[in-house]
Design an enzyme around this catalytic site. Structure first.
Site: not given
Ligand code: AMP
Length: 398
Positions: A36, A197, A350, A373
């Site tokens: 950074r 999510k 991320g 974000g």
């Molecule tokens: P996000 O912050 O929504 O981008 O989610 C990232 C997270 O999604 C990571 O920590 C992954 O471990 C989780 N993830 C990805 N695929 C799956 C899955 N099939 N079931 C549960 N968690 C998941």
């Protein structure tokens, strides 16, 4: 177009520069990597070469509004001093006596780093008095902290309203890339969305579906879509509240003639555990008691085919639980395919950026955004508060 530092005269002026020096630290407070700081150097060097009196401010970690020396920016100021060819001073407060005295003593081309902005709650609360005090340190404000531009914090938002302002070179680059992708992408334009999510990515899908040619959905969010299409997803994570919305989005894809590609096979396990034995299922026929944790080989092949043809790729979110070594294959294969692409490749911050960096592919992608974000918000088609407050560049005729 926003005013950039190249559009203003900074010579002999006190410039308050907001950067993102939120570097990772170990338990002893040592800097684990200085990416950074390196990202901010272009703007810092430009300003000192042009004889600004440079006052740098940033947050670091989550001190929760209290002074906590564990999160002091002093080690970061020291690291910066080893990277630039000018004097770097450090103020042990942010808007107090030490900061005022040292800011007033700065010579053109010198740097003062202020102590962590988040040692007071006033920063995140955009406190008007705090904004005024910060602004009174300088003649000009420059924002080069892309990763915080989606926040209405004092050093990002409030202070910008009180001073002549501009964006730095890093923010300028981030905005240019995003604008290029969203307004005139080379086609085919493929977006890959993953992560856990659906809720967090709805607005991104709604916006991108009007722009992309192909949308690949993986990760935990895929199961809500598979269920919406009538598939059996066993115990995989499903966002029940958003199934009807997933159906609507599938309908939108048809309306806009977008190819929406969901996993065809998945690697599942009985427990959410790296050591839980794996079993492969067709994505719409997962047995009860099993949850999908990664995309399967057929899906990897299918996704790779689409990625290979793409001239523009946007990727946000892992396609499996990549933190588990037994379920990271899908995400690694996608990272590999994206890094091999001859098209323009953009990775949101991320987890997907971490996957690319960990695999050593970061130099092979065209743009690794410095703001997870903030880049998501731009992909949603929204503007960023920290950018909205910066003055527009005057249009020139001809
Ligand atoms: P996000 O912050 O929504 O981008 O989610 C990232 C997270 O999604 C990571 O920590 C992954 O471990 C989780 N993830 C990805 N695929 C799956 C899955 N099939 N079931 C549960 N968690 C998941």
């Amino acid at each position: 177009m926003k005013k950039s530092i190249k559009d203003i005269n900074v010579k002999n002026k006190k410039v308050l520069l907001r950067v993102d020096f939120n570097v990772p630290l170990d338990a002893e407070g040592n800097i684990l990597n200085d990416n950074r700081i390196m990202e901010s150097l272009a703007t810092i060097n430009y300003l000192i070469d042009n004889e600004a009196k440079l006052i740098i401010c940033s947050h670091l970690g989550r001190p929760d509004g209290k002074i906590d020396k564990k999160y002091s920016l002093a080690p970061v100021a020291n690291r910066l001093a080893s990277l630039v060819k000018t004097k770097v001073y450090f103020a042990n407060d942010t808007v107090g006596k030490d900061a005022i005295k040292k800011a007033n003593a700065l010579q053109p081309g010198e740097i003062l780093v202020l102590e962590n902005l988040r040692f007071t709650k006033k920063e995140e609360n955009n406190d008007p008095e705090f904004c005024k005090k910060l602004a009174s340190l300088a003649d000009i404000y420059v924002n080069d902290a892309f990763g915080t531009c989606h926040r209405q914090h004092a050093s990002v938002y409030g202070v910008a309203k009180l001073l002549p302002n501009a964006v730095g070179l890093l923010v300028n680059k981030e905005l240019k890339v995003m604008n290029q992708i969203l307004s005139e992408p080379k086609r085919p334009f493929v977006a890959i969305l993953g992560g856990a999510k659906v809720k967090d990515k709805i607005s991104v899908i709604e916006n991108l579906i009007k722009k992309v040619d192909c949308l690949l959905i993986g990760g935990g969010m895929a199961y809500t879509f598979i269920k919406a299409m009538g598939g059996s997803v066993g115990d995989s994570i499903v966002d029940e509240q958003h199934i009807s919305l997933a159906k609507k989005l599938i309908g939108s894809a048809q309306k806009y003639n977008v190819e929406l590609v969901l996993p065809v096979d998945i690697v599942a396990a009985k427990e959410f555990d790296n050591n839980s034995p794996k079993k492969v299922f067709d994505a719409n026929k997962i047995e009860d008691g099993y949850q999908g944790l990664d995309i399967g080989k057929k899906t990897i092949k299918l996704f790779k085919k689409k990625i290979k043809k793409a001239k523009t790729i946007v990727w946000n979110g892992p396609v499996g639980v990549y933190e588990f070594s037994n379920f990271k294959n899908g995400t690694e294969q996608i990272a590999k395919a994206v890094s091999k692409s001859k098209g323009f490749t953009f990775i949101g911050g991320g987890d997907s950026a971490a996957a690319v960096i960990n695999l050593g592919y970061s130099k092979k992608v065209n743009h690794l955004s410095t703001g997870g974000g903030a880049s998501l918000m731009l992909l949603e088609g929204k503007t960023l508060p920290g950018i909205d407050v910066i003055s527009n560049k005057r249009k020139t005729n001809g």
